[in-house]
Design a protein around this motif. Sequence first.
Motif, short mmCIF file in Angstrom:
data_model
loop_
_atom_site.label_atom_id
_atom_site.label_comp_id
_atom_site.label_asym_id
_atom_site.label_seq_id
_atom_site.Cartn_x
_atom_site.Cartn_y
_atom_site.Cartn_z
N LEU A 1 53.36 -28.39 -12.64
CA LEU A 1 53.68 -27.08 -12.95
C LEU A 1 55.09 -27.11 -12.29
O LEU A 1 55.99 -26.24 -12.65
N SER A 2 55.23 -27.27 -11.08
CA SER A 2 56.10 -27.16 -10.35
C SER A 2 57.52 -28.05 -10.92
O SER A 2 58.74 -27.51 -10.77
N ARG A 3 57.27 -29.16 -11.27
CA ARG A 3 58.16 -29.76 -12.02
C ARG A 3 58.75 -29.10 -13.53
O ARG A 3 60.02 -29.24 -13.72
N LEU A 4 57.75 -28.58 -13.96
CA LEU A 4 58.03 -27.66 -15.13
C LEU A 4 59.06 -26.56 -14.85
O LEU A 4 60.04 -26.25 -15.49
N TYR A 5 58.39 -25.73 -13.98
CA TYR A 5 59.11 -24.63 -13.44
C TYR A 5 60.58 -24.69 -13.00
O TYR A 5 61.68 -23.95 -13.39
N LEU A 6 60.63 -25.77 -12.13
CA LEU A 6 62.18 -26.06 -11.75
C LEU A 6 62.99 -27.03 -12.77
O LEU A 6 64.03 -27.11 -12.43
N VAL A 7 62.23 -27.40 -14.14
CA VAL A 7 62.92 -27.83 -14.90
C VAL A 7 63.59 -29.11 -14.27
O VAL A 7 64.49 -29.69 -14.91
N THR B 1 59.31 -25.07 -4.94
CA THR B 1 59.89 -26.17 -3.91
C THR B 1 58.68 -26.74 -3.01
O THR B 1 59.11 -27.90 -2.71
N TRP B 2 58.24 -25.71 -2.45
CA TRP B 2 57.32 -26.32 -1.32
C TRP B 2 56.25 -27.23 -2.15
O TRP B 2 55.91 -28.37 -1.59
N ILE B 3 55.84 -26.81 -3.44
CA ILE B 3 54.74 -27.68 -3.93
C ILE B 3 55.20 -29.06 -4.40
O ILE B 3 54.66 -30.04 -4.35
#
Length: 678
Positions: free
Chosen positions: A414-420, A302-304
Amino acid sequence: MLDAIYQVLPNLAALGIFGYWVIGAAAGLEAFLPTGLFLPGTLLVDAGGVMVQRGMLDLLDLLWFVAIGSVLGGEATFWLGRHARRGMLGRWNVEGMAAYRRAEKLFARHGGLAIVMGRFLGPVAGFVPFAAAVAGMETRRFRIWNLLSGLPYAVFHVGFGYALGAGFAQLSPMMTRNTLFVLGIVVIAAVLFWILRRLDRAVPYLLAMAGGLMDDIARHPRIDSWGGRHPKTAAWIARRLDRTKFSGLPLSLLALAFLYLASVLVGLSLDFLQSDPIVQIDARLAALMRLFWTPGLIQIFTWITALGDTQLVAALLVLALVWLAWLRRFDLATGLVVSLGLDLVSVIILKAGFGRPRSILGYFHETSGSFPSGHATLSVAFYGMLVFLLWRLSRIGALSASFLAFLFAGLIGLSRLYLVEHYLSDVMGGWLLGALCLLVGIAVAEWLYPRWAGAPRTRPRWQIGVIGVVTLALMGFTMVRVRDYSKALNPPPVAQPLIVIAQGAEPQALSDAPLMAQTLDAEQQFPLSLGMWAANTDQITAALTSIGWQRADPVTLKTLAGAAFGAVRDTIRPGAALAPLFWNNKPSELGFTRVPEGHATDELPRLRMWQTRYIDASGARLWMGAITRDDGLVPSDGSAAGPLASDVVKALSQSGGAKTVGHISGTDASAIPVLALR
């Protein structure tokens, strides 16, 4: 710390004697001038010393390999220097390099001893044999000194690594786990910084040598002869390869990169429009990412992802423009504005044009279109341009700039992928689009440089103070935005309604659908081979355990990473987590492994299971499973093991743990036996 080192470097030990060859080759390549400019071979030799202390490599064998490798690298550099004496020196511009001048002075002062001393002087090491050859040192005399230099180098660096490993072994029991983790991060960061600094210093030398080689090729008689026959074509090529003008080689490289990235983006867009397998991969990866969610990682990502916040980007843009205006670099300011402007306009147009809905699995609630990812585009077009500014202003080196650019793009994507919040194709499309915007911004900045770049001048102190206050205020604002970043959360996905059927009935929806499990990339398929009616997962576990199957750990990021480390170290457990297969784009929810006595842990029978929507009157749920033979981590390298299903049915029936109640006949599979567990 030592456990971390042991996990990072086990491949060298697993290679056996080839591990010595790899480390010896690293020592040789660092001693060879062209590769020694950027290859940190000494670091690998030091790591070999740590492995000796751990008992993974033999000391004497490693010393000989390192010594011989460094000697051979010195011989190759000396040969290159002899070749340079015959007319190549000036064309390579070697004499203008600072490291060469240091090596030249060292050789002039100490003679042959300089070859031994140069081994311990970083980038100078590869230049000393070169300088010796250029100075006309006798070959026989060089070889004597070169042989004498190899062993001290090997003893010192292998010994240093050994001492480093021993020191960590003594300190580890006195440190907490958190302290060791922080120390490991610090060590990794320091090593990375050292490598980047070394590479940054190497780039000018390598470019000078490459330019000299290009000039030498251009002067070749055959090239001259061809140019005489085709003067217009030769002149056009010469203009395109001119390194002194932006319209020459820089613009040619930017144009080629732009055309290539544009073609890849068009191909990716067509794949999406035509619903190629990439769309299925998107859905599977999104479902898989939810399995990896943990509160800690959600907060970190979320921070990223907050780095793409509109207000934060606006603050950084104002900060960059203020500094560029103060430095009178209006060329760079224009390039930054162009890159960001193209980013915003193109993302708005493409999102509206494709109209792809967001995944319902996303952590935050988003209303804009999904393709392409605006955050991913911004991570390249804006943050990449900021890194370019730092490089152009000589604040960081070229390789450090490239590393930072890839780091920003990788982490934000990666942050957008991880948070879907986006699918994989969204992020890839965003990166490509951002790269196109970045190239245009760089081209504009470079084109304007001779026209708009103002000369620096003395500024009043009060202006420095004002800019300092503005910088602190804007940086403080960005940190607060990152810390407090928050959006409305998506509600949990609504579960599909359950369907009540009798245990002996055949679900029509399953019979009409493909009963095939697939890998994440859909490159390989495995037929479903077993069905089970069970009250809960504990009942399934008890039944399969009674006939020799072991339940695998649940699939999480931590368990899969542990299984991967175990596989690398050849210590993987039969109960380690299994990389999931996908059925109807859902990852497998249960995993089991059967380990015959005395059998190796690879290519074992693996059972992966999915929960269906079907229940009976008692509340028992129908589970479907696929049996394969694979190593647990790379199912695409495995094979189907459907015939083993009959063994499972027979064993459970004989033990009294289950009975056969029916079968399912799919569109692309033979009849699948269905058991009811007792």
